[in-house]
Design an enzyme around this catalytic site. Structure first.
Site, PDB file in Angstrom:
ATOM      1  N   ASP A 104       0.917  -1.182   0.020  1.00 18.63           N
ATOM      2  CA  ASP A 104       0.009  -0.127  -0.041  1.00 18.63           C
ATOM      3  C   ASP A 104       0.918   1.112   0.036  1.00 18.63           C
ATOM      4  O   ASP A 104       1.657   1.656   0.958  1.00 18.63           O
ATOM      5  CB  ASP A 104      -0.771  -0.061   1.228  1.00 18.63           C
ATOM      6  CG  ASP A 104      -2.157   0.832   1.354  1.00 18.63           C
ATOM      7  OD1 ASP A 104      -1.988   1.817   0.569  1.00 18.63           O
ATOM      8  OD2 ASP A 104      -3.195   0.570   1.743  1.00 18.63           O
ATOM      9  N   ASP A 105       0.753   2.025  -0.799  1.00 19.74           N
ATOM     10  CA  ASP A 105       1.640   3.220  -1.045  1.00 19.74           C
ATOM     11  C   ASP A 105       3.153   3.095  -1.415  1.00 19.74           C
ATOM     12  O   ASP A 105       3.888   3.959  -0.838  1.00 19.74           O
ATOM     13  CB  ASP A 105       1.226   4.215   0.023  1.00 19.74           C
ATOM     14  CG  ASP A 105       0.005   4.889   0.176  1.00 19.74           C
ATOM     15  OD1 ASP A 105      -0.747   4.561  -0.967  1.00 19.74           O
ATOM     16  OD2 ASP A 105      -0.398   5.544   1.109  1.00 19.74           O
TER      17      ASP A 105
ATOM     18  N   CYS B  27      -5.285   4.771  -3.487  1.00 21.58           N
ATOM     19  CA  CYS B  27      -5.721   3.497  -3.290  1.00 21.58           C
ATOM     20  C   CYS B  27      -6.861   2.905  -3.979  1.00 21.58           C
ATOM     21  O   CYS B  27      -6.641   1.895  -4.913  1.00 21.58           O
ATOM     22  CB  CYS B  27      -5.957   3.258  -1.966  1.00 21.58           C
ATOM     23  SG  CYS B  27      -4.483   3.838  -0.921  1.00 21.58           S
TER      24      CYS B  27
ATOM     25  N   ASP C  95      -0.264  -0.198  -4.987  1.00 21.80           N
ATOM     26  CA  ASP C  95      -1.536   0.315  -5.493  1.00 21.80           C
ATOM     27  C   ASP C  95      -1.228   1.571  -6.007  1.00 21.80           C
ATOM     28  O   ASP C  95      -1.777   1.881  -6.873  1.00 21.80           O
ATOM     29  CB  ASP C  95      -2.668   0.244  -4.570  1.00 21.80           C
ATOM     30  CG  ASP C  95      -2.408   0.896  -3.220  1.00 21.80           C
ATOM     31  OD1 ASP C  95      -1.238   1.321  -3.059  1.00 21.80           O
ATOM     32  OD2 ASP C  95      -3.157   1.117  -2.201  1.00 21.80           O
ATOM     33  N   ASN C  96      -0.318   2.260  -5.610  1.00 26.42           N
ATOM     34  CA  ASN C  96       0.102   3.564  -6.105  1.00 26.42           C
ATOM     35  C   ASN C  96       1.571   3.888  -5.344  1.00 26.42           C
ATOM     36  O   ASN C  96       1.858   3.237  -4.435  1.00 26.42           O
ATOM     37  CB  ASN C  96      -0.910   4.815  -5.997  1.00 26.42           C
ATOM     38  CG  ASN C  96      -1.376   4.836  -4.475  1.00 26.42           C
ATOM     39  OD1 ASN C  96      -2.284   4.612  -4.170  1.00 26.42           O
ATOM     40  ND2 ASN C  96      -0.435   5.282  -3.519  1.00 26.42           N
TER      41      ASN C  96
END
Ligand SMILES: *[C@@H]1O[C@H](CO)[C@@H](O)[C@H](O)[C@H]1NC(C)=O
Ligand SMILES: *[C@@H]1O[C@H](CO)[C@@H](O)[C@H](O)[C@H]1NC(C)=O
Ligand SMILES: *[C@@H]1O[C@H](CO)[C@@H](O)[C@H](O)[C@H]1NC(C)=O
Ligand SMILES: *[C@@H]1O[C@H](CO)[C@@H](O)[C@H](O)[C@H]1NC(C)=O
Length: 588
Positions: free
Chosen positions: A45-46, A81, A329-330
């Site tokens: 995540d991130d 996200c 996700d990013n």
């Protein structure tokens, strides 16, 4: 059933497939269905690519990066996200999912359900193709302790989801298994909890009769959200630095955010609210260095998780029949362009993420530089699992050797469409201080952009809802500090062509891409040149087309909206290149 001889079977399947239509092939050889490969999909995540986080993950590097292929030009299509994950799990741009935010009305789990994707996303498709599917970790935002059962998430043989508002509480997470009630893991570290759950599902997958697809979605290195602070005057949510496992808390004490030229620059950069950011002072920079170290430390738990999974797969004899895909996700920025920690921008830090794939036939220790995107991943998995591609995919399988996978032919492309609507969240305990209104977000962060990388050019072009534009030439300006659009009268050429002519092409391709669907997202130049004579930016720059591109409608907005409201998003359709009412390309 899990052979390790999948590669051999795959090649014979290709031969059969070439002669017989798909159904017939199934009739002729029903058995091989069980010979399909397994998948382990790990999505953090991130996690950034550009801030060097991978350099601090030796086990990931050893087991996946060096044992597989690194897709070094891999991009997300929306740097946030929930929209990014929905695009990933459906293979569609956010303008086609219309899940564009983290919470209703424009996004979040309820919007995902409303839009029908709970019946129509990757795990559902994989189940009908014969897979056992497992998931643990964060699925989508606004998937909560109150709505997890209305309805339950479809498509999983086994699931154990992190739920809001506890998703980002490293030491106070809540997970919800299958049809059970949510369970609080107060006092335990979320990465330790997810490791147990992931290994449990891996065991289920290995013991099953069908091939399996296991997704592990740890929350690290996302910011921590202290749930007990919610509703105590701390609303909207303050996102603070992530919390590592205790055994990692003292690592990397000398490490700092890379001091590249765009780190806290003397001159403001970018467009819209980014241009208004104050330069950070010494104490804020120190906090951001600490924030950066906490991310690297929090990722150590993920590194160990990767090690446990690969070790178990190795012990099971299934490693050679399993694709392991690692991504995020990013991306993330900390201090570049004076930004407080966060994502949501179109800069390299936010839109580039790691992508590593290892598995049967995937070259080892290889770097693939073709542009690939998150909407290519569902098609890629279809290809590897030998499932015919869906018409509504906006992406195409990523380039892999032709001996890998199936019927799925990769269409190389040089572009990624990046789109965003609404708020940009300002993270870290000082985030809100960079907004004069002292809010932890800026609104009007609505823009469309195209990132394009081809032989001799490497460009980013964006149009904001304020009708500001950006153009960066990343060959001469890798840190995106010199917006050529604002100096377009002075600057003369890019790639040997007049700047205004380059802009006219970029704007036209963005006009196509901002409302593309299916094939037009994959081969956008075909919309402008239906005869197929233009396949990339270089072809389009032929002076023969100067007048055509100059007369094309321009990408623009009437005003800023927080969601996808096409009525305010200017012209929607691009004209094809024609002459005397005839399609010029066809007639020449
Ligand atoms: C965990 O969350 C619950 C519910 O908000 C709260 O009552 C409790 O104090 C939290 N525990 C910790 C350690 O923050
Ligand atoms: C640095 O900037 C922060 C945030 O803008 C502010 O709160 C703080 O007082 C400043 N510190 C110093 C030493 O100027
Ligand atoms: C955001 O955009 C809207 C519409 O374009 C405008 O009215 C508003 O002033 C903008 N808000 C800010 C904070 O810039
Ligand atoms: C996207 O969703 C929003 C919120 O429900 C809605 O207002 C908008 O019309 C939708 N856009 C499209 C193109 O359907």
């Amino acid at each position: 059933m899990k052979f390790s001889s999948t590669v051999v079977w795959l090649s014979s399947a290709i031969a059969v497939n070439a002669i017989f239509p798909f159904d017939l092939q199934q009739v002729l050889s029903p058995a091989p269905l069980t010979g399909k490969p397994n998948f382990v999909f790990i999505i953090t995540d991130d996690q950034d690519l550009k801030l060097d986080s991978i350099d601090y993950m030796p086990l990931l590097s050893k087991h996946i990066k060096q044992k597989g292929t690194f897709f070094s030009n891999h991009f997300v299509t929306t740097a946030l996200c929930c929209p990014s994950r929905v695009s990933l799990w459906t293979g569609r741009q956010a303008h086609n999912t219309n899940v564009t935010d983290v919470s209703p009305p424009y996004g979040g789990y309820p919007k995902f359900v409303d839009r029908g994707f709970n019946e129509n996303f990757l795990p559902v498709w994989l189940q009908s193709a014969g897979y056992d599917t497992y998931y643990t970790g964060k699925l989508l935002n606004a998937h909560t302790v109150d709505n997890y059962h209305s309805p339950y998430v479809n498509g999983f043989t086994g699931s154990d989801f992190l739920l809001d508002p506890f998703t980002y509480s490293y030491l106070n997470s809540t997970y919800q298994r299958n049809r059970d009630e949510p369970v609080s893991y107060e006092g335990r570290h979320t990465v330790e909890v997810i490791t147990e759950k992931a290994l449990g599902f891996l065991e289920d997958g290995l013991n099953g009769d069908r091939p399996f697809f296991l997704t592990v979605a740890p929350v690290a290195p996302h910011s921590n959200v202290d749930v007990s602070a919610l509703g105590k005057g701390h609303s909207p949510t303050v996102m603070t630095e992530p919390i590592p496992l205790d055994r990692h808390k003292d690592l990397f004490s000398d490490v700092k955010v890379p001091r590249t030229s765009h780190f806290n620059p003397d001159e403001p950069s970018g467009a819209s609210w980014i241009k208004t950011l104050p330069q950070q002072n010494k104490s804020t920079i120190e906090y951001h260095d600490h924030f950066y170290r906490q991310r690297l430390r929090a990722l150590q738990g993920v590194d160990e998780l990767v090690d446990s999974i690969v070790t178990r797969l190795e012990g099971s004899g299934q490693l050679d029949n399993t694709y392991i895909i690692y991504t995020s996700d990013n991306g993330y920025h900390i201090g570049q362009h004076r930004l407080p920690p966060g994502k949501a921008c179109g800069f390299e830090e936010d839109i580039r993420v790691p992508l590593f794939i290892r598995g049967p036939g995937v070259p080892e220790d290889e770097v693939e530089t073709a542009v690939t995107t998150h909407i290519d991943l569902a098609p890629t998995i279809f290809g590897l699992a030998e499932i015919p591609l869906r018409e509504d995919f906006d992406g195409t399988p990523i380039p892999l050797p032709s001996s890998v996978g199936s019927n799925a032919v990769s269409i190389r492309h040089e572009h990624v469409t990046v789109e965003y609507w609404g708020n940009s969240y300002l993270e870290g305990e000082r985030g809100a201080l960079s907004n004069p209104a002292n809010l932890p977000f800026f609104n009007n962060n609505t823009y469309k952009s195209v990132r394009i990388i081809g032989e001799g050019y490497n460009l980013y072009y964006s149009v904001w809802c304020s009708n500001e534009h950006e153009l960066y030439d990343l060959i001469t300006d890798p840190y995106q500090l010199n917006n050529l659009f604002t100096s377009k009268e002075q600057a003369s050429e890019i790639f040997g062509y007049p700047l205004l002519q380059v802009i006219s092409r970029l704007d036209s391709i963005l006009l196509v891409l901002k409302s593309c669907k299916g094939a037009t997202c994959i081969k956008p130049w075909d919309v402008l040149h239906p005869g197929g004579s233009v396949q990339n930016l270089k072809d389009a720059l032929n002076p023969l087309y100067d007048a055509f591109y100059t007369s094309q409608a321009r990408v623009s907005f009437d005003h800023c909206e927080h969601g996808y409201i096409p009525e305010v998003e200017g012209p929607q359709d691009a004209l094809p290149f024609t002459r005397y009412g005839l399609n010029w390309d066809v007639w020449t």
